[in-house]
Motif scaffolding. Structure first.
Motif, PDB file in Angstrom:
ATOM      1  N   TYR A 114       0.832  -1.211   0.000  1.00 30.48           N
ATOM      2  CA  TYR A 114       0.000   0.000   0.000  1.00 30.48           C
ATOM      3  C   TYR A 114       0.866   1.260   0.000  1.00 30.48           C
ATOM      4  N   ARG A 115       1.983   1.174  -0.730  1.00 32.51           N
ATOM      5  CA  ARG A 115       2.940   2.276  -0.780  1.00 32.51           C
ATOM      6  C   ARG A 115       2.341   3.531  -1.400  1.00 32.51           C
ATOM      7  N   ARG A 116       1.397   3.395  -2.298  1.00 30.78           N
ATOM      8  CA  ARG A 116       0.738   4.566  -2.897  1.00 30.78           C
ATOM      9  C   ARG A 116       0.149   5.463  -1.822  1.00 30.78           C
ATOM     10  N   PHE A 117      -0.366   4.884  -0.761  1.00 26.83           N
ATOM     11  CA  PHE A 117      -1.038   5.633   0.295  1.00 26.83           C
ATOM     12  C   PHE A 117      -0.107   5.948   1.468  1.00 26.83           C
ATOM     13  N   LEU A 118       0.863   5.089   1.723  1.00 28.67           N
ATOM     14  CA  LEU A 118       1.717   5.232   2.900  1.00 28.67           C
ATOM     15  C   LEU A 118       3.058   5.884   2.588  1.00 28.67           C
ATOM     16  N   SER A 119       3.522   5.765   1.356  1.00 30.06           N
ATOM     17  CA  SER A 119       4.823   6.329   0.998  1.00 30.06           C
ATOM     18  C   SER A 119       4.868   6.622  -0.499  1.00 30.06           C
ATOM     19  N   PRO A 120       4.067   7.575  -0.977  1.00 31.50           N
ATOM     20  CA  PRO A 120       3.896   7.766  -2.421  1.00 31.50           C
ATOM     21  C   PRO A 120       5.081   8.386  -3.151  1.00 31.50           C
ATOM     22  N   LEU A 121       5.960   9.072  -2.436  1.00 31.79           N
ATOM     23  CA  LEU A 121       7.089   9.729  -3.105  1.00 31.79           C
ATOM     24  C   LEU A 121       8.322   8.842  -3.175  1.00 31.79           C
ATOM     25  N   LEU A 122       8.596   8.132  -2.096  1.00 34.17           N
ATOM     26  CA  LEU A 122       9.755   7.245  -2.018  1.00 34.17           C
ATOM     27  C   LEU A 122       9.237   5.892  -1.559  1.00 34.17           C
ATOM     28  N   VAL A 123       9.365   4.880  -2.409  1.00 30.74           N
ATOM     29  CA  VAL A 123       8.670   3.618  -2.163  1.00 30.74           C
ATOM     30  C   VAL A 123       9.647   2.510  -1.776  1.00 30.74           C
ATOM     31  N   PRO A 124       9.190   1.555  -0.944  1.00 33.81           N
ATOM     32  CA  PRO A 124      10.073   0.469  -0.500  1.00 33.81           C
ATOM     33  C   PRO A 124       9.974  -0.770  -1.376  1.00 33.81           C
ATOM     34  N   ARG A 125      11.101  -1.472  -1.486  1.00 36.46           N
ATOM     35  CA  ARG A 125      11.168  -2.812  -2.069  1.00 36.46           C
ATOM     36  C   ARG A 125      11.893  -3.700  -1.063  1.00 36.46           C
ATOM     37  N   ILE A 126      11.505  -4.966  -0.984  1.00 39.28           N
ATOM     38  CA  ILE A 126      12.055  -5.877   0.009  1.00 39.28           C
ATOM     39  C   ILE A 126      12.821  -7.005  -0.677  1.00 39.28           C
ATOM     40  N   TYR A 127      14.032  -7.283  -0.178  1.00 42.07           N
ATOM     41  CA  TYR A 127      14.828  -8.425  -0.628  1.00 42.07           C
ATOM     42  C   TYR A 127      15.322  -9.184   0.600  1.00 42.07           C
ATOM     43  N   GLN A 128      15.655 -10.449   0.393  1.00 42.07           N
ATOM     44  CA  GLN A 128      16.232 -11.238   1.477  1.00 42.07           C
ATOM     45  C   GLN A 128      17.344 -12.123   0.933  1.00 42.07           C
ATOM     46  N   ASP A 129      18.350 -12.350   1.751  1.00 42.23           N
ATOM     47  CA  ASP A 129      19.320 -13.396   1.471  1.00 42.23           C
ATOM     48  C   ASP A 129      19.323 -14.343   2.669  1.00 42.23           C
ATOM     49  N   GLU A 130      20.338 -15.147   2.815  1.00 40.88           N
ATOM     50  CA  GLU A 130      20.329 -16.135   3.888  1.00 40.88           C
ATOM     51  C   GLU A 130      20.340 -15.484   5.274  1.00 40.88           C
ATOM     52  N   ARG A 131      20.909 -14.288   5.386  1.00 38.96           N
ATOM     53  CA  ARG A 131      21.075 -13.677   6.705  1.00 38.96           C
ATOM     54  C   ARG A 131      20.251 -12.425   6.911  1.00 38.96           C
ATOM     55  N   TYR A 132      20.078 -11.609   5.862  1.00 35.82           N
ATOM     56  CA  TYR A 132      19.505 -10.283   6.028  1.00 35.82           C
ATOM     57  C   TYR A 132      18.205 -10.087   5.248  1.00 35.82           C
ATOM     58  N   CYS A 133      17.413  -9.152   5.754  1.00 36.13           N
ATOM     59  CA  CYS A 133      16.317  -8.555   5.006  1.00 36.13           C
ATOM     60  C   CYS A 133      16.740  -7.142   4.638  1.00 36.13           C
ATOM     61  N   TYR A 134      16.543  -6.768   3.381  1.00 36.34           N
ATOM     62  CA  TYR A 134      16.926  -5.452   2.883  1.00 36.34           C
ATOM     63  C   TYR A 134      15.677  -4.676   2.476  1.00 36.34           C
ATOM     64  N   VAL A 135      15.617  -3.419   2.878  1.00 36.61           N
ATOM     65  CA  VAL A 135      14.538  -2.523   2.454  1.00 36.61           C
ATOM     66  C   VAL A 135      15.171  -1.433   1.597  1.00 36.61           C
ATOM     67  N   GLN A 136      14.940  -1.519   0.298  1.00 33.49           N
ATOM     68  CA  GLN A 136      15.484  -0.529  -0.642  1.00 33.49           C
ATOM     69  C   GLN A 136      14.425   0.538  -0.884  1.00 33.49           C
ATOM     70  N   TRP A 137      14.868   1.814  -0.959  1.00 26.86           N
ATOM     71  CA  TRP A 137      13.949   2.934  -1.177  1.00 26.86           C
ATOM     72  C   TRP A 137      14.175   3.510  -2.571  1.00 26.86           C
ATOM     73  N   LEU A 138      13.073   3.622  -3.335  1.00 27.58           N
ATOM     74  CA  LEU A 138      13.130   4.061  -4.733  1.00 27.58           C
ATOM     75  C   LEU A 138      12.305   5.320  -4.955  1.00 27.58           C
ATOM     76  N   ASP A 139      12.795   6.180  -5.806  1.00 29.63           N
ATOM     77  CA  ASP A 139      12.078   7.383  -6.226  1.00 29.63           C
ATOM     78  C   ASP A 139      10.905   6.976  -7.108  1.00 29.63           C
ATOM     79  N   ALA A 140       9.682   7.337  -6.703  1.00 32.45           N
ATOM     80  CA  ALA A 140       8.492   6.892  -7.436  1.00 32.45           C
ATOM     81  C   ALA A 140       8.183   7.752  -8.649  1.00 32.45           C
TER      82      ALA A 140
END
Length: 348
Positions: A114-140
């Motif tokens: 629901y990034r359109r409503f919660l974070s419309p200008l800079l949006v999150p993407r989620i990745y994971q590897d064996e150890r970490y969760c990554y939250v990347q922020w992108l210009d919408a």
């Protein structure tokens, strides 16, 4: 030719409730005895519009408020203070989702879905590897000079929300695409000491075992009810991607066979001239988005998949690793080995 089948929102589309996040920013500025006329200058808004509780503004208008605020309080920590109160917020069912999230994993999923409503200008993407969760922020949809401000806001927002819901400070680590500011005290105050600049991407990371640790304030039942309400409220036709985000996602999927601007324009069902005008409207260039997509895919393959220079160069169809290293240096300002060292240090 792969057609882009999704939908997107644009800079001038009015869908951001003025009495939600914009009002929170406005109140922070009004508390500094700045007149509403100065704050709203150039935005096409009047204070009375916000008080109606039914007025909506576009990403471009919200960005104008940010620009005004940054100029009116150039030395203050406005971005961090806005972020500190940004989420869960008082945004109806979407805030209910965040406030009742049983754990970090489902809070992150709500932010993404629901990034359109919660974070419309800079949006999150989620990745994971064996150890970490990554939250990347992108210009919408074209932040330009306000990107750093929004990175500070979003990272502070997620940090503060997770701390409040977990009732403890989570051990986030932070990577920034830009160089370390001359004055970085506010980063230390709001985010902590684990800060890493000039890494080529704006990202937060946390060890995966924190994702499913139960939050004392959470309620799985209330979360499911709010999730159902949110799904019914927006339906399936509401665009969650900003225009820049949509083009970026498409380019990341086509990197093994790089496409020209006319080809991407065709995929978006536009003429090359219309596509260029759309990019200009959203403050970006085709090459800029393509280079960013290439860089971020490289970082993913290096640091999450653990690939070598040769593997990444082959994946991206470079003739040799020397040309690949030159291209990577142009995209990021770093050599692949320097990038790996910075991420190894950041990941501990």
């Amino acid at each position: 030719m792969t057609m882009y089948c999704g939908r997107w929102y644009e800079r001038d589309e009015r869908f951001i409730a003025a009495h939600h996040q914009p009002a929170l920013l406005l109140d922070l500025l009004l508390a500094r005895d700045i007149s509403s006329h100065k704050i709203l200058r150039g935005s096409g808004l009047f204070y009375e519009d916000i008080l109606t509780g039914s007025h909506y503004l576009s990403p471009a208008q919200l960005q104008q408020l940010i620009t005004n605020g940054r100029k009116l309080l150039p030395q203050e920590d406005l971005s961090f203070r806005w972020g500190d109160s940004l989420w869960p917020g008082h945004y109806g069912v979407f805030s209910q989702l965040l406030a009742n999230a049983p754990d970090l994993e489902r809070a992150l999923q709500a932010l993404v879905d629901y990034r359109r409503f919660l974070s419309p200008l800079l949006v999150p993407r989620i990745y994971q590897d064996e150890r970490y969760c990554y939250v990347q922020w992108l210009d919408a949809c074209g932040l330009q000079d306000e990107r750093r401000f929004m990175v500070e806001t979003a990272m502070t927002g997620l940090t503060a929300m997770s701390r409040w819901l977990a009732q403890e400070t989570l051990p986030w680590r932070y990577g920034f695409s830009y160089a370390q500011p001359a004055q970085d005290e506010q980063y230390q105050v709001y985010l902590g000491p684990d800060l890493h600049f000039s890494v080529g991407v704006d990202v937060m990371m946390i060890e995966k075992h924190w994702l499913q640790k139960a939050w004392p304030r959470g309620s799985a039942t209330a979360y499911q009810v709010a999730l159902r309400e949110a799904q019914l409220l927006i339906g399936e036709d509401v665009a969650m991607n900003g225009f820049n985000e949509a083009v970026y996602h498409y380019l990341t999927q086509q990197l093994r066979a790089p496409q020209s601007l006319p080809e991407v324009a065709q995929a978006f069902a536009m003429s090359p001239a219309t596509f260029k005008r759309k990019l200009h409207k959203h403050h970006c260039h085709f090459q800029q988005l393509q280079d960013q997509a290439r860089l971020h895919v490289c970082l993913y393959l290096f640091h999450i998949n653990g690939w070598t220079n040769e593997q990444v160069a082959h994946y991206l169809n470079f003739n040799d690793t020397t040309n690949f290293r030159r291209a990577f240096k142009r995209w990021s300002g770093l050599t692949p080995s320097d990038s790996k060292q910075r991420f190894l240090f950041a990941a501990g």
